[in-house]
Design a protein around this motif. Structure first.
Motif, PDB file in Angstrom:
ATOM      1  N   THR A 142      40.920  46.504  39.503  1.00  0.00           N
ATOM      2  CA  THR A 142      40.858  45.584  38.711  1.00  0.00           C
ATOM      3  C   THR A 142      41.712  44.052  38.806  1.00  0.00           C
ATOM      4  O   THR A 142      41.306  43.139  37.960  1.00  0.00           O
ATOM      5  CB  THR A 142      41.304  45.921  37.135  1.00  0.00           C
ATOM      6  N   SER A 164      39.610  40.783  38.807  1.00  0.00           N
ATOM      7  CA  SER A 164      39.124  40.294  37.462  1.00  0.00           C
ATOM      8  C   SER A 164      40.121  39.674  36.682  1.00  0.00           C
ATOM      9  O   SER A 164      39.725  38.991  35.832  1.00  0.00           O
ATOM     10  CB  SER A 164      38.736  41.473  36.490  1.00  0.00           C
ATOM     11  N   HIS A 165      41.452  39.873  36.915  1.00  0.00           N
ATOM     12  CA  HIS A 165      42.395  39.213  36.308  1.00  0.00           C
ATOM     13  C   HIS A 165      42.591  37.909  36.912  1.00  0.00           C
ATOM     14  O   HIS A 165      43.382  37.010  36.158  1.00  0.00           O
ATOM     15  CB  HIS A 165      43.750  39.979  36.337  1.00  0.00           C
ATOM     16  N   LYS A 199      41.127  34.600  39.088  1.00  0.00           N
ATOM     17  CA  LYS A 199      39.778  33.877  39.330  1.00  0.00           C
ATOM     18  C   LYS A 199      39.775  33.769  40.914  1.00  0.00           C
ATOM     19  O   LYS A 199      38.592  33.990  41.739  1.00  0.00           O
ATOM     20  CB  LYS A 199      39.525  32.579  38.809  1.00  0.00           C
TER      21      LYS A 199
END
Length: 168
Positions: A64, A67-68, A70
């Motif tokens: 993940t 996704s945190h 950019k």
């Protein structure tokens, strides 16, 4: 009581928000084998990592990270029994954001997320440490350096028995 001054292993005049690739190693506290075990490695299959419950959380959080942030890419990683290797690539500088894309910030948030979930799941008590205090980083300087590190990460499970922290 005076605490010893911790020596930083970061380059003093280098901006760790620079768009480039970084090789990062994060170790478990006291090099404990928290994340799983290396299995296989016979004539039919190469060695691979069988993740523990904590290792599953490490895997989920690793997946993940992009996704945190950019402009962050995780190009390659491997989870080992007591450490993690990864290539973190900052693809573009985001101004005026002062810390969000700094390597220390990314690693710190990753470690905190794993710790939070492991404690929430009852795998660790509030006073147990999962992670070593700091982490190792290397600024990847060119394609040859990148390729060597990629291969090192790829081959790490097969070389586990040679690891200096592979203790019984």
């Amino acid at each position: 009581m005076r605490f010893p001054i911790r020596k930083t292993n970061r380059l003093t005049n280098y901006d760790y928000k620079e768009p480039r690739a970084y090789f990062v190693t994060i170790c478990a506290h006291n090099h404990r084998k928290l994340f799983g075990e290396i299995v296989g490695g016979d004539m039919f299959r190469p060695p691979f990592m069988r993740l523990s419950s904590v290792g599953d959380i490490v895997y989920d959080e690793m997946e993940t990270i992009e996704s945190h942030y950019k402009n962050i890419k995780i190009d390659k990683y491997t989870i080992m029994p007591n450490h993690i290797h990864m290539i973190i690539r900052i693809t573009a500088r985001m101004n005026p954001c002062p810390t969000a894309y700094d390597i220390s910030n990314i690693v710190g948030k990753f470690k905190a997320a794993v710790t939070r979930r492991a404690r929430k799941n009852g795998l660790f008590s509030i006073d147990e440490k999962i992670w070593q205090t700091s982490f190792y980083d290397h600024i990847i300087r060119n394609q040859t350096d990148y390729d060597l590190i990629w291969t090192y990460i790829d081959n790490n499970p097969a070389k586990w028995k040679e690891d200096r922290f592979c203790l019984p």
